[in-house]
Design a protein around this motif. Structure first.
Motif, mmCIF file in Angstrom:
data_model
loop_
_atom_site.group_PDB
_atom_site.id
_atom_site.type_symbol
_atom_site.label_atom_id
_atom_site.label_comp_id
_atom_site.label_asym_id
_atom_site.label_seq_id
_atom_site.Cartn_x
_atom_site.Cartn_y
_atom_site.Cartn_z
ATOM 1 N N ARG A 163 10.384 -5.287 -4.495
ATOM 2 C CA ARG A 163 9.767 -4.782 -3.282
ATOM 3 C C ARG A 163 10.069 -3.286 -3.138
ATOM 4 O O ARG A 163 11.191 -2.856 -3.408
ATOM 5 C CB ARG A 163 10.317 -5.540 -2.071
ATOM 6 N N CYS A 164 9.057 -2.512 -2.727
ATOM 7 C CA CYS A 164 9.245 -1.067 -2.576
ATOM 8 C C CYS A 164 10.125 -0.792 -1.362
ATOM 9 O O CYS A 164 9.817 -1.234 -0.258
ATOM 10 C CB CYS A 164 7.894 -0.376 -2.420
ATOM 11 N N ALA A 165 11.227 -0.077 -1.582
ATOM 12 C CA ALA A 165 12.168 0.188 -0.494
ATOM 13 C C ALA A 165 11.630 1.245 0.465
ATOM 14 O O ALA A 165 11.940 1.241 1.650
ATOM 15 C CB ALA A 165 13.508 0.637 -1.080
ATOM 16 N N GLN A 166 10.789 2.103 -0.025
ATOM 17 C CA GLN A 166 10.310 3.233 0.776
ATOM 18 C C GLN A 166 9.411 2.760 1.921
ATOM 19 O O GLN A 166 9.414 3.334 3.003
ATOM 20 C CB GLN A 166 9.553 4.196 -0.139
ATOM 21 N N CYS A 167 8.600 1.707 1.667
ATOM 22 C CA CYS A 167 7.685 1.222 2.698
ATOM 23 C C CYS A 167 8.035 -0.195 3.124
ATOM 24 O O CYS A 167 7.288 -0.819 3.884
ATOM 25 C CB CYS A 167 6.246 1.285 2.186
ATOM 26 N N GLY A 168 9.145 -0.722 2.640
ATOM 27 C CA GLY A 168 9.534 -2.086 2.971
ATOM 28 C C GLY A 168 8.554 -3.125 2.481
ATOM 29 O O GLY A 168 8.440 -4.208 3.049
ATOM 30 N N SER A 178 -1.003 5.741 2.446
ATOM 31 C CA SER A 178 -0.588 4.935 1.321
ATOM 32 C C SER A 178 0.789 5.399 0.856
ATOM 33 O O SER A 178 1.038 6.586 0.714
ATOM 34 C CB SER A 178 -1.632 5.124 0.220
ATOM 35 N N CYS A 179 1.694 4.470 0.643
ATOM 36 C CA CYS A 179 3.074 4.806 0.288
ATOM 37 C C CYS A 179 3.111 5.525 -1.065
ATOM 38 O O CYS A 179 2.595 4.995 -2.056
ATOM 39 C CB CYS A 179 3.917 3.530 0.229
ATOM 40 N N PRO A 180 3.676 6.737 -1.105
ATOM 41 C CA PRO A 180 3.716 7.454 -2.387
ATOM 42 C C PRO A 180 4.680 6.815 -3.393
ATOM 43 O O PRO A 180 4.564 7.023 -4.584
ATOM 44 C CB PRO A 180 4.175 8.857 -1.995
ATOM 45 N N GLY A 181 5.608 6.000 -2.878
ATOM 46 C CA GLY A 181 6.596 5.394 -3.771
ATOM 47 C C GLY A 181 6.005 4.304 -4.647
ATOM 48 O O GLY A 181 6.395 4.142 -5.807
ATOM 49 N N CYS A 182 5.053 3.536 -4.112
ATOM 50 C CA CYS A 182 4.515 2.396 -4.847
ATOM 51 C C CYS A 182 3.006 2.489 -5.007
ATOM 52 O O CYS A 182 2.362 1.542 -5.480
ATOM 53 C CB CYS A 182 4.893 1.100 -4.131
ATOM 54 N N GLY A 183 2.399 3.614 -4.550
ATOM 55 C CA GLY A 183 0.947 3.777 -4.663
ATOM 56 C C GLY A 183 0.190 2.821 -3.767
ATOM 57 O O GLY A 183 -0.976 2.505 -4.017
ATOM 58 N N THR A 241 0.859 -0.399 -3.167
ATOM 59 C CA THR A 241 0.888 -1.812 -3.557
ATOM 60 C C THR A 241 2.030 -2.564 -2.873
ATOM 61 O O THR A 241 1.993 -3.787 -2.787
ATOM 62 C CB THR A 241 1.054 -1.958 -5.077
ATOM 63 N N GLY A 242 3.045 -1.851 -2.417
ATOM 64 C CA GLY A 242 4.198 -2.517 -1.802
ATOM 65 C C GLY A 242 5.179 -3.063 -2.828
ATOM 66 O O GLY A 242 6.270 -3.489 -2.493
ATOM 67 N N ARG A 243 4.765 -3.079 -4.094
ATOM 68 C CA ARG A 243 5.611 -3.609 -5.161
ATOM 69 C C ARG A 243 5.971 -2.468 -6.107
ATOM 70 O O ARG A 243 5.188 -1.550 -6.298
ATOM 71 C CB ARG A 243 4.893 -4.705 -5.967
HETATM 72 ZN ZN LIG Z 1 5.977 1.538 -1.064
#
Ligand SMILES: [Zn+2]
Ligand SMILES: [Zn+2]
Length: 371
Positions: A164-169, A186-191, A193-195
């Motif tokens: 799971r992406c920590a940046q967006c939970g 859109s979360c830059p950490g996971c693009g 996807t949340g994953r």
């Molecule tokens: Zn994310």
């Protein structure tokens, strides 16, 4: 987008709450108050749409039933996600509506895709001896350059097991407030996807770049002059995102030689000659690029006389050779013993010609002209 969020309300808000919220927002974002502001107009249209839906009992019921789940924001710039009056306004207080939306209109650079970028050129210097410059030589220069990280091939991240992406939970979106307005992107950490299938590359600190020192071989071509530059394509800083590497420019310094001077493609060599060799004549050994050559000094050779050995100078760009010019450098003996002194006195008596006759005649003429 959530109609309640647009009006800054909870889902169970009363009709009076909806009217009050609408009046408050339309006073601020009405196009008449913000003439020519397209962002304000777009926001006002959303406020209107939310108000019309939630004040119509049938449409509100349908809307509540269908679920007011906000769609996942698409990848790209920030999107307006509604008002939130439950939190205190924070951040800068923008003076104008456009200023308030500056981040929306001009998304931060990190959102942009990496563009290929050429690596910068590098400069270095190398010092070679006089003869190495004439003959040509291979040297090494140590250069410190930035290059793509080998561990992640410049990506800044490496493949890992899914998490799971920590940046967006794990939601795929990050939310960001400006005053009471909430934006999402859109979360830059996971693009989005949340994953996470990647983790940051440790060797380069996720930058995709490393600083390395390398010894680079430099071929100094035959006949290289002092101050000449050798270009090594692709040996500069590494490019980014597939961009080509820069070049390495090496300046060649040629150290001076105690007996040789270069003049164009000719080499001038100052050869020490003893007095008796100059007087009586001799065959002397002279160093050249092809090894030692024998040079005949005729009897009675004066100091400073030159002998030209053609084709034994420096190589030219056209594949030819300059000349080797040998200068006679007369070396007087250090006479210390009485026997040698006596011989020199006797030599002087036997050869009493006036070596300064020309000088005296010249000074006599000068004196005459003055008077
Ligand atoms: Zn994310
Ligand atoms: Zn890396």
């Amino acid at each position: 987008m959530d109609h309640y969020a647009v009006l800054g309300l909870e889902q169970g808000a009363s009709a009076a709450d909806i009217k009050r919220a609408y009046r408050r927002l339309s006073r601020r974002y009405h196009p008449g108050i913000n003439p020519g502001d397209r962002a304000a107009q777009a926001l006002f249209e959303r406020i209107n749409e939310a108000y019309e839906t939630l004040t119509d009992p049938v449409r509100r019921e349908q809307y509540d039933a269908s679920g007011s789940v906000a769609p996942r924001p698409a990848a790209g710039p920030l999107q307006f996600a509604g008002f939130d009056f439950s939190v205190a306004a924070h951040g800068q207080q923008a003076a104008t509506f456009t200023e308030l939306f500056a981040d929306v209109l001009h998304p931060p650079a990190e959102v942009e895709a990496a563009r290929p970028e050429h690596g910068a050129d590098l400069h270095a210097a190398v010092t070679v001896s006089f003869l190495d410059a004439i003959r040509g030589v291979q040297r090494q220069v140590v250069v410190t350059r930035q290059d793509a990280c080998a561990a992640c091939r410049g990506a800044g991240r490496v493949t890992a097991s899914e998490a799971r992406c920590a940046q967006c939970g794990g939601t795929g979106a990050v939310r960001w407030a400006r005053g009471h307005m909430v934006f999402a992107r859109s979360c830059p950490g996971c693009g989005g996807t949340g994953r996470l299938r990647h983790q940051r590359c440790a060797p380069c600190g996720a930058s995709g770049r490393v600083v390395r020192s390398d010894a680079v071989p430099v071929l100094v071509p035959p006949g290289t002059r002092d101050g000449a530059r050798v270009r090594l394509p692709g040996q500069g800083h590494g490019g980014r995102a597939g961009g080509r590497s820069g070049d390495l420019h090496v300046t060649v310094h040629v150290a001076p030689h105690p007996l040789c001077v270069r003049n164009g493609d000719d080499i001038h060599l100052y050869v020490p000659v003893a007095v008796h060799e100059a007087v009586l004549g001799a065959r002397i050994a002279v160093p050249s690029l092809e090894g030692t050559v024998k040079l005949t000094i005729p009897p009675g050779t004066q100091a400073g006389r030159q002998f030209r050995l053609s084709g034994r100078g420096a190589p030219t760009a056209g594949g030819e050779r300059g000349d080797l010019i040998v200068h006679v450098n007369l070396v007087l003996p250090e006479v210390l013993d009485e026997r040698s002194r006596e011989l020199m006195r006797e030599f002087g008596r036997l050869n009493d010609e006036d070596v300064r006759r020309e000088l005296r005649e010249a000074s006599h003429q000068t004196t005459e002209r003055r008077t």
